[in-house]
Design an enzyme around this catalytic site. Structure first.
Site, PDB file in Angstrom:
ATOM      1  N   HIS A  84      45.304  41.074  29.287  1.00  0.00           N
ATOM      2  CA  HIS A  84      44.430  39.878  29.318  1.00  0.00           C
ATOM      3  C   HIS A  84      42.815  40.226  29.137  1.00  0.00           C
ATOM      4  CE1 HIS A  84      44.154  39.929  33.656  1.00  0.00           C
ATOM      5  NE2 HIS A  84      42.759  39.543  33.740  1.00  0.00           N
ATOM      6  N   ASP A 205      50.867  44.227  31.975  1.00  0.00           N
ATOM      7  CA  ASP A 205      49.715  43.564  31.673  1.00  0.00           C
ATOM      8  C   ASP A 205      48.660  44.776  31.308  1.00  0.00           C
ATOM      9  OD1 ASP A 205      47.038  42.400  31.220  1.00  0.00           O
ATOM     10  OD2 ASP A 205      47.433  40.600  32.925  1.00  0.00           O
ATOM     11  N   SER A 616      40.423  42.928  37.460  1.00  0.00           N
ATOM     12  CA  SER A 616      41.282  42.843  36.416  1.00  0.00           C
ATOM     13  C   SER A 616      40.950  44.217  35.672  1.00  0.00           C
ATOM     14  CB  SER A 616      41.449  41.928  35.476  1.00  0.00           C
ATOM     15  OG  SER A 616      42.280  40.741  36.043  1.00  0.00           O
TER      16      SER A 616
HETATM   17  N1  ARG Z   1      45.366  35.722  37.187  1.00  0.00           N
HETATM   18  C1  ARG Z   1      44.913  36.809  36.539  1.00  0.00           C
HETATM   19  C2  ARG Z   1      43.571  36.730  36.676  1.00  0.00           C
HETATM   20  O1  ARG Z   1      42.944  35.800  37.183  1.00  0.00           O
HETATM   21  C3  ARG Z   1      45.471  36.716  35.157  1.00  0.00           C
HETATM   22  C4  ARG Z   1      44.941  35.944  34.017  1.00  0.00           C
HETATM   23  C5  ARG Z   1      45.771  35.884  33.026  1.00  0.00           C
HETATM   24  N2  ARG Z   1      46.848  35.587  32.766  1.00  0.00           N
HETATM   25  C6  ARG Z   1      47.265  34.341  32.359  1.00  0.00           C
HETATM   26  N3  ARG Z   1      48.500  34.131  32.283  1.00  0.00           N
HETATM   27  N4  ARG Z   1      46.537  33.286  32.092  1.00  0.00           N
HETATM   28  O2  ARG Z   1      42.687  36.847  35.519  1.00  0.00           O
HETATM   29  N1  GLU Z   2      43.196  38.456  36.970  1.00  0.00           N
HETATM   30  C1  GLU Z   2      41.879  38.469  37.658  1.00  0.00           C
HETATM   31  C2  GLU Z   2      40.838  39.051  36.758  1.00  0.00           C
HETATM   32  O1  GLU Z   2      41.162  38.966  35.561  1.00  0.00           O
HETATM   33  C3  GLU Z   2      42.138  39.458  38.742  1.00  0.00           C
HETATM   34  C4  GLU Z   2      42.912  39.076  39.563  1.00  0.00           C
HETATM   35  C5  GLU Z   2      42.190  38.393  40.958  1.00  0.00           C
HETATM   36  O2  GLU Z   2      41.563  37.294  40.599  1.00  0.00           O
HETATM   37  O3  GLU Z   2      42.446  38.765  41.855  1.00  0.00           O
HETATM   38  O4  GLU Z   2      39.743  39.355  36.904  1.00  0.00           O
END
Ligand code: ARG
Ligand code: GLU
Length: 680
Positions: A84, A205, A616
């Protein structure tokens, strides 16, 4: 197994008494934590993590693109991050003939690595506490100018503990970064928004890049002559896997936490800001999803937008729920009452909390107006396009059209029209009356309502089409007139454009004193600076958690779970046929592990590291300093950890490095990468 569970439970006990897992520590202060880290299983020394004058692990960690972390894994600048995090780069390189987003991409040699225009990677050259230099009257600009003489250098001075400490970070930015490998989205984004922020998780990922440099190893613009960057340090990969109770460390760039805020701030977040933002985005997502379900082209065009809107939307819901479960507001109120009792006899602090409360009371409306504006009118794509066009009016009509075409890539006028109606209605309903521009009210009234007004804009504007427009025509366009109505509100919002409400200067200035007072009063508390996109170390253990009464979530997910969820009919759960075949034939090769007496492949794991957005892509490091995974998410019950970290349930989610290698090997057949990674 019993032994493992015990280890984790014991770790949990230690955590509960010393809060070992909470905290995002400055790398150069790790000396103060190293004893505890070693007790938890870390085998290296503090200066292996960070050293001002010799190569250390920090030289293997980079800031990737705008807001992610990445890590070097070879002598030749090979870099790992999340899928991502690489998504927009992979999208940029994709076309109908070469759809790397859908099919994945595996360079089979360096000549096949694809340059990504505009993508950069920043290395931290060094950090220096400049608090005293600033106090002695040195100018920020002078300190920065002196520190940024080298090629590609930049520096910033960041405030820690709300202005109690200032640290200068010097970075070197590399600007020739190439895509080396990416799994198909059906693996890299497996579970999509449905599984986002959720455990059990089965997302591969990850994506792979390489940093290139001039022959002198310094940053250079893209050129065929460039050579792979030779990092001072890179991570060795460990394929032994992780066990419950194992030490883990996350080294990366978390973006934003607010652990020290008073209850007023939490009340604002939980009861005012989050509910508003969630409600606004629910409507936007409804509109987009409905259009996506009817048209495949729309689904693709709006995939990234949907993912972005949904990511925070879902996080805020988990966060509000978590804050309520923990009773954070009441807990903070009790803490503040005890603080007030202590402060009552200290003239320098006795009125502090009152001043803070008064500052929130008089700034909350302004901050809310800004947030509501961004989530309503700011969420109308045509508004943003009009704004950009106004700022670019000096171009020729042809250039202007070319620019507009770029802005209109992946744009759908009917989706936007519906969103505009809904968002403007919310703006009118939720905005404090005195913040609603009179012209707007007049326009709506003269056209008999919001729907009619929006239709008149979308039916008559020319900026959303392919006509060549002169500057005069552009400026007279109804959509630019609409955009102009909000000039005043946009101007006023600037006074509130800060990361969190507590960072608005009129509030933040009290925190400078409050932090000093807390240090004097709460002597047992281990203070660490809130995250601010600077390099941090978090450490903890591989650990499951009790998700609900009687429901324990174990620390490891496997390919069996991918197959259990897999369904060609559901977009988020469709997987490549090749992966189904591998599963059917149990063709796991060296990546096979045994679970319940049957072969499978590890996919993701949980640990108790304190992470946040920006982490991330961060390396997950074992006790020997080797790479065992790549961090990418938190569990649903963890998302309030940006405000209150609860060691018993807060878990970060990582993709197991063995799953990464399994995909590179069995699906990508990229032997040249495995050779470079020295994975035998
Ligand atoms: N929750 C993760 C973060 O905050 C992954 C985000 C990307 N994935 C998604 N399905 N939108 O970045
Ligand atoms: N998915 C989040 C990011 O892209 C990290 C996960 C979180 O917020 O802990 O930075």
């Amino acid at each position: 197994m019993i032994k493992r569970l015990l280890l984790c439970a014991m770790a949990g006990f230690v955590i509960a008494t010393t809060f070992a897992d909470e905290g995002m520590w400055l790398p150069n202060h790790i000396k103060e934590r190293i004893k505890e880290m070693r007790k938890m299983g870390f085998k290296l020394k503090a200066d292996d993590i960070y050293s001002a004058d010799k190569a250390s692990l920090k030289d293997a960690v980079v800031q990737f693109g705008g807001g992610c972390t990445g890590e070097f894994v070879s002598e030749q600048g090979l870099l790992l991050t999340n899928h991502h995090c690489g998504y927009s780069s992979i999208q940029k390189l994709s076309s109908v003939e070469h759809d790397y987003l859908t099919n994945g991409y595996w360079a089979q040699s360096m000549v096949e690595e694809l340059p990504v225009p505009g993508l950069t990677v920043s290395l931290l050259v060094g950090m220096e506490d400049v608090t005293e230099r600033l106090a002695a009257g040195e100018k920020r600009e002078d300190i920065i100018a002196e520190a940024t003489k080298g090629e590609g250098y930049r520096a910033s001075i960041e405030s820690l503990y709300y202005g109690n400490q200032f640290v200068m970070y010097v970075y070197q930015t590399y600007r020739d970064v190439r895509l080396v490998g990416a799994p198909p989205s059906s693996i890299g984004k497996f579970g999509g928004d449905t599984d986002n922020w959720i455990w059990p998780r089965h997302t591969g990922d990850f994506s792979i890049f390489r940093v290139y440099a001039g022959s002198d190893n310094q940053p250079a613009d893209y050129s065929k002559e460039n050579v792979p960057y030779r990092p001072k340090r890179h991570f060795k990969i460990c394929t032994d896997g992780v066990q419950e109770g194992d030490f883990t460390m996350i080294y990366g760039f978390p973006g934003n936490t607010q652990e020290y805020v008073i209850s007023d701030a939490v009340e604002y977040v939980a009861n005012v800001s989050n509910p508003m933002k969630i409600a606004m985005r629910t409507q936007r997502l409804e509109t987009i999803s409905e259009a996506q379900s009817k048209d495949v082209a729309v689904r693709i065009a709006y995939a990234a937008k949907h993912a972005n809107i949904a990511n925070s939307w879902k996080k805020w819901q988990g966060e509000s729920l978590g804050l309520e479960r923990l009773g954070t507001i009441e807990k903070k109120q009790r803490y503040e009452a005890r603080f007030a009792a202590w402060a009552a006899t200290k003239p320098e602090y006795s009125t502090l909390l009152d001043s803070m409360r008064a500052a929130y009371a008089s700034n909350t409306k302004g901050y809310f107006v800004r947030e509501l504006f961004n989530e309503s009118v700011g969420a109308i794509e045509a508004y943003g396009i009009a704004r950009k066009l106004r700022q670019a009016t000096s171009a020729t009509a042809e250039e202007q059209l070319a620019y507009r075409r770029k802005l209109l890539i992946d744009y759908n006028k009917e989706i936007d029209r519906t969103i505009a109606r809904r968002m403007l209605a919310e703006f009118m309903a939720r905005m404090p009356k005195e913040s609603i521009p009179q012209v707007l009210t007049d326009e709506i009234n003269s056209r008999d309502g919001i729907k009619e007004y929006i239709d008149s804009l979308y039916n008559n504007t020319k900026i959303l089409g392919n006509d060549t427009l002169s500057n005069d025509e552009l400026l007279a366009d109804p959509m630019l007139a609409f955009e102009g109505i909000f000039d005043e509100i946009v101007k006023q919002n600037r006074a509130y454009t800060y990361r969190n409400i507590s960072n608005v200067p009129a509030i933040e200035k009290w925190y400078t004193t409050y932090m000093q007072a807390l240090r004097e009063w709460d002597k047992e508390r281990a203070f660490y600076p809130d995250a601010n996109f600077t390099l941090r170390v978090a450490y903890g253990t591989i650990c499951g958690y009790e998700n609900a009464d009687g429901e324990y979530h174990t620390h490891l997910s496997t390919l069996d779970g991918v197959i259990a969820k897999e369904n060609p009919e559901i977009y988020d759960y469709d997987i490549p046929q090749a992966l189904r075949d591998i599963y059917k034939n149990k063709d796991y090769g060296r990546w096979s592990i045994e679970k319940n007496g049957r072969p499978t492949v590890p996919v993701c794991f949980l640990a108790s590291n304190h992470t946040s957005g920006g982490n991330s892509g961060s390396p997950v490091i074992n006790g020997k300093g080797e790479l065992v995974g790549i961090n990418f998410d938190r569990t649903w019950r963890s998302t309030m950890s940006d405000i209150e970290f609860d060691p018993s349930i807060c878990r970060n989610i990582s993709v197991d490095i063995r799953y990464v290698l399994f995909i590179v090997d069995r699906l990508g057949h990229a032997q040249y990468l495995l050779d470079e990674l020295k994975v035998k």
